[in-house]
Each structure stands twice: as structure tokens, then as C-alpha cells.
Design a protein around this motif. Structure first.
Motif, mmCIF file in Angstrom:
data_model
loop_
_atom_site.group_PDB
_atom_site.id
_atom_site.type_symbol
_atom_site.label_atom_id
_atom_site.label_comp_id
_atom_site.label_asym_id
_atom_site.label_seq_id
_atom_site.Cartn_x
_atom_site.Cartn_y
_atom_site.Cartn_z
ATOM 1 N N ARG A 75 11.285 0.495 22.431
ATOM 2 C CA ARG A 75 11.296 1.057 21.076
ATOM 3 C C ARG A 75 12.575 1.853 20.892
ATOM 4 N NH1 ARG A 75 5.095 3.186 20.514
ATOM 5 N NH2 ARG A 75 4.174 1.183 21.035
ATOM 6 N N TYR A 76 13.195 1.613 19.765
ATOM 7 C CA TYR A 76 14.417 2.322 19.441
ATOM 8 C C TYR A 76 14.134 3.237 18.260
ATOM 9 C CZ TYR A 76 16.450 -1.235 22.423
ATOM 10 O OH TYR A 76 16.736 -2.042 23.485
ATOM 11 N N PHE A 77 14.582 4.474 18.374
ATOM 12 C CA PHE A 77 14.347 5.453 17.323
ATOM 13 C C PHE A 77 15.647 5.715 16.568
ATOM 14 C CE2 PHE A 77 11.235 6.426 20.646
ATOM 15 C CZ PHE A 77 10.068 6.267 19.917
ATOM 16 N N ILE A 79 17.613 8.322 13.577
ATOM 17 C CA ILE A 79 17.617 9.703 13.110
ATOM 18 C C ILE A 79 16.706 9.788 11.897
ATOM 19 C CG2 ILE A 79 19.031 11.540 12.133
ATOM 20 C CD1 ILE A 79 21.346 10.477 13.811
ATOM 21 N N GLY A 80 15.786 10.741 11.925
ATOM 22 C CA GLY A 80 14.855 10.921 10.830
ATOM 23 C C GLY A 80 13.479 10.345 11.111
ATOM 24 N N ASP A 81 13.326 9.587 12.196
ATOM 25 C CA ASP A 81 12.006 9.057 12.551
ATOM 26 C C ASP A 81 11.122 10.182 13.067
ATOM 27 O OD1 ASP A 81 12.784 6.540 11.885
ATOM 28 O OD2 ASP A 81 13.012 5.819 13.942
ATOM 29 N N PHE A 82 9.833 10.112 12.731
ATOM 30 C CA PHE A 82 8.883 11.082 13.248
ATOM 31 C C PHE A 82 8.363 10.593 14.595
ATOM 32 C CE2 PHE A 82 8.604 12.056 8.710
ATOM 33 C CZ PHE A 82 8.784 13.427 8.769
ATOM 34 N N VAL A 83 8.349 11.504 15.566
ATOM 35 C CA VAL A 83 7.827 11.177 16.898
ATOM 36 C C VAL A 83 6.820 12.236 17.292
ATOM 37 C CG1 VAL A 83 9.900 9.966 17.657
ATOM 38 C CG2 VAL A 83 9.712 12.401 18.055
ATOM 39 N N LEU A 84 5.901 11.869 18.144
ATOM 40 C CA LEU A 84 4.893 12.795 18.634
ATOM 41 C C LEU A 84 5.490 13.605 19.776
ATOM 42 C CD1 LEU A 84 1.936 13.429 18.066
ATOM 43 C CD2 LEU A 84 1.335 11.891 19.914
ATOM 44 N N LYS A 85 5.434 14.937 19.670
ATOM 45 C CA LYS A 85 6.033 15.813 20.666
ATOM 46 C C LYS A 85 4.931 16.627 21.308
ATOM 47 C CE LYS A 85 8.430 19.516 19.428
ATOM 48 N NZ LYS A 85 9.512 20.311 18.851
ATOM 49 N N LYS A 86 4.931 16.731 22.628
ATOM 50 C CA LYS A 86 3.898 17.481 23.327
ATOM 51 C C LYS A 86 4.241 18.970 23.298
ATOM 52 C CE LYS A 86 1.112 17.544 27.395
ATOM 53 N NZ LYS A 86 0.018 16.636 27.553
#
Length: 102
Positions: A75-77, A79-86
Motif C-alpha cells: 500500500r502506498y500512501f 500526502i493527505g491520506d488518513f491513516v490509523l495511528k496507535k
């Protein structure tokens, strides 16, 4: 790999206790001179057998790696993509959470 750990360390196959208690042909035909000669030959070939086992292990690891990489979903992200952060309990503060901005 075709070799037992005992044979890679000591250069010979292990005699199990059953063979010593009830000797077979391998135990009966062994003499002191032939045993020493076989041990010398096995020790000379030991390094070669270890290298062969190492090559087989590397080949097996490469096969497993190719299989994993074929199945892996990259998966390539952007800038501006939402990601789940722990977020750990010890670092919780205001405006810190899994969907907060960096």
C-alpha cells in the motif's frame, strides 16, 4: 536439509542406545582402525556438508521470501491520506488520538 544437527556438529551419525544394547551390522563390523579412518574422512567432509546445508537453507529462505512477496499487498500512501495511528495510554494528552493530525 538432509543432515541431522548431530551429524553437522560431530561429523557422524548418532548411534542410538538400541543399537548399542542389541548390536546391528553397523556396530559389529566396526573395528578400531576402520572407525578412526571413517572419523577422519567424516571430519574432512564435515565443512563441505555444513556449507551444503547452508546453501540449502538459503535456497529455502529465498523460496519462502518469494512466496511471501507474491502474496503481500503493498500500500502506498499520499500526502493527505488518513491513516490509523496507535496512541498509548502513557502518551495520551489533549488532541492526541489515532485520527489526530501530526
Amino acid at each position: 536439509m538432509g543432515e541431522t544437527p548431530f551429524s553437522l556438529v560431530y561429523g557422524t551419525k548418532a548411534l542410538i542406545l538400541v543399537e548399542i544394547g542389541e548390536p546391528g551390522t553397523r556396530y559389529n563390523q566396526a573395528t578400531e582402525e576402520s572407525n578412526e579412518e571413517e572419523m577422519r574422512i567424516n571430519l574432512d567432509l564435515l565443512e563441505e556438508r555444513r556449507e551444503t546445508a547452508l546453501i540449502k537453507m538459503d535456497a529455502q529462505k529465498q523460496i519462502i521470501e518469494r512466496y511471501y512477496n507474491r502474496k503481500a499487498d503493498l500500500r502506498y500512501f499520499k500526502i493527505g491520506d488518513f491513516v490509523l495511528k496507535k496512541a498509548f495510554q502513557s502518551t495520551k494528552a489533549t488532541n492526541v488520538g489515532k485520527l489526530s493530525q501530526n
